[in-house]
Scaffold this motif. Structure first.
Motif, short mmCIF file in Angstrom:
data_model
loop_
_atom_site.label_atom_id
_atom_site.label_comp_id
_atom_site.label_asym_id
_atom_site.label_seq_id
_atom_site.Cartn_x
_atom_site.Cartn_y
_atom_site.Cartn_z
N ILE A 201 5.65 1.83 5.78
CA ILE A 201 6.02 2.98 6.63
C ILE A 201 7.50 2.97 6.96
O ILE A 201 8.17 3.99 6.86
CB ILE A 201 5.15 2.99 7.91
CG1 ILE A 201 3.73 3.39 7.55
CG2 ILE A 201 5.74 3.92 8.96
CD1 ILE A 201 2.73 3.25 8.68
N GLY B 109 10.18 4.84 4.28
CA GLY B 109 10.24 6.14 4.94
C GLY B 109 11.61 6.77 4.85
O GLY B 109 12.61 6.09 4.57
N ALA C 271 9.05 0.97 13.83
CA ALA C 271 7.92 1.91 13.76
C ALA C 271 7.73 2.60 15.11
O ALA C 271 7.46 3.82 15.16
CB ALA C 271 6.65 1.19 13.33
N PHE D 215 5.70 5.96 15.22
CA PHE D 215 4.49 5.56 14.52
C PHE D 215 3.59 4.64 15.35
O PHE D 215 2.42 4.48 15.03
CB PHE D 215 4.81 4.89 13.19
CG PHE D 215 5.42 5.83 12.18
CD1 PHE D 215 4.68 6.87 11.64
CD2 PHE D 215 6.74 5.67 11.80
CE1 PHE D 215 5.24 7.75 10.72
CE2 PHE D 215 7.31 6.54 10.88
CZ PHE D 215 6.56 7.58 10.34
N LYS E 185 1.24 8.35 10.41
CA LYS E 185 2.00 8.72 9.21
C LYS E 185 1.47 10.01 8.59
O LYS E 185 2.08 10.59 7.72
CB LYS E 185 1.96 7.59 8.19
CG LYS E 185 2.92 7.81 7.06
CD LYS E 185 2.97 6.64 6.12
CE LYS E 185 3.95 6.99 5.02
NZ LYS E 185 3.64 6.34 3.79
N ARG F 272 -1.93 10.36 7.42
CA ARG F 272 -3.08 10.19 6.54
C ARG F 272 -4.31 10.81 7.16
O ARG F 272 -4.43 10.88 8.38
CB ARG F 272 -3.35 8.70 6.29
CG ARG F 272 -2.29 8.11 5.39
CD ARG F 272 -2.71 6.94 4.61
NE ARG F 272 -4.01 7.09 3.99
CZ ARG F 272 -4.69 6.09 3.47
NH1 ARG F 272 -4.20 4.88 3.52
NH2 ARG F 272 -5.86 6.27 2.93
#
Length: 118
Positions: free
Chosen positions: A30, A34, A53, A58, A108, A110
Motif C-alpha cells: 500500500i 502507492g 499508512a 489507510f 485501499k 478493495r
C-alpha cells in the motif's frame, strides 16, 4: 485463517511471526507502491510503514494503536526465546492482525468482488 489455526497449534511463535509478515507485506504494498510514494522510497521498518499508512488515511488512529500492540508482541516473540506463547494467545493475535489486513484492504478500495483478502 484456517492455515493460521493449524500453524498456531503446531507452533504459536511461528503463527505470530507469519501473521506479522503478512501484515508488513500488505503495508509495504500500500505505502511503497502507492501514488503517494513518488520517489520510490523503500521504508525499512514496519512501524514506519504503518505511520505512513496512517498519514495517508489507510489506518485510523485506533488501528495504528492496534498495530503498535501487535508489533510489540511480534518483537518479543522474535527476539526473546523465553517468551511463553500458547495456542489461544497466538490465535487471538492472528485474528487481530487479520482485522488490520482487512481494514487496510478496504481503505485501499478493495471489495468482495476483488476476491479473498489474504
Amino acid at each position: 485463517m484456517y492455515e493460521m489455526k493449524q500453524l498456531a497449534q503446531v507452533s504459536p511463535r511461528a503463527a505470530i511471526l507469519e501473521s506479522f509478515a503478512r501484515l508488513e507485506k500488505t503495508l509495504r504494498e500500500i505505502v511503497e507502491m502507492g501514488p503517494e510514494n513518488e520517489k520510490g522510497r523503500h521504508f525499512t521498518s514496519a512501524r514506519e510503514l504503518a505511520r505512513r499508512a496512517a498519514d495517508q488515511g489507510f489506518l485510523t488512529p485506533s488501528e495504528l494503536s492496534a498495530f503498535d500492540d501487535v508489533s510489540v508482541l511480534r518483537n518479543t516473540v522474535a527476539h526473546r526465546r523465553d517468551t511463553d506463547i500458547d495456542t489461544d494467545r497466538a490465535l487471538e493475535y492472528t485474528a487481530l492482525v487479520r482485522q488490520l489486513i482487512i481494514a487496510l484492504a478496504l481503505a485501499k478500495g478493495r471489495t468482495i468482488a476483488d476476491g479473498p483478502i489474504t
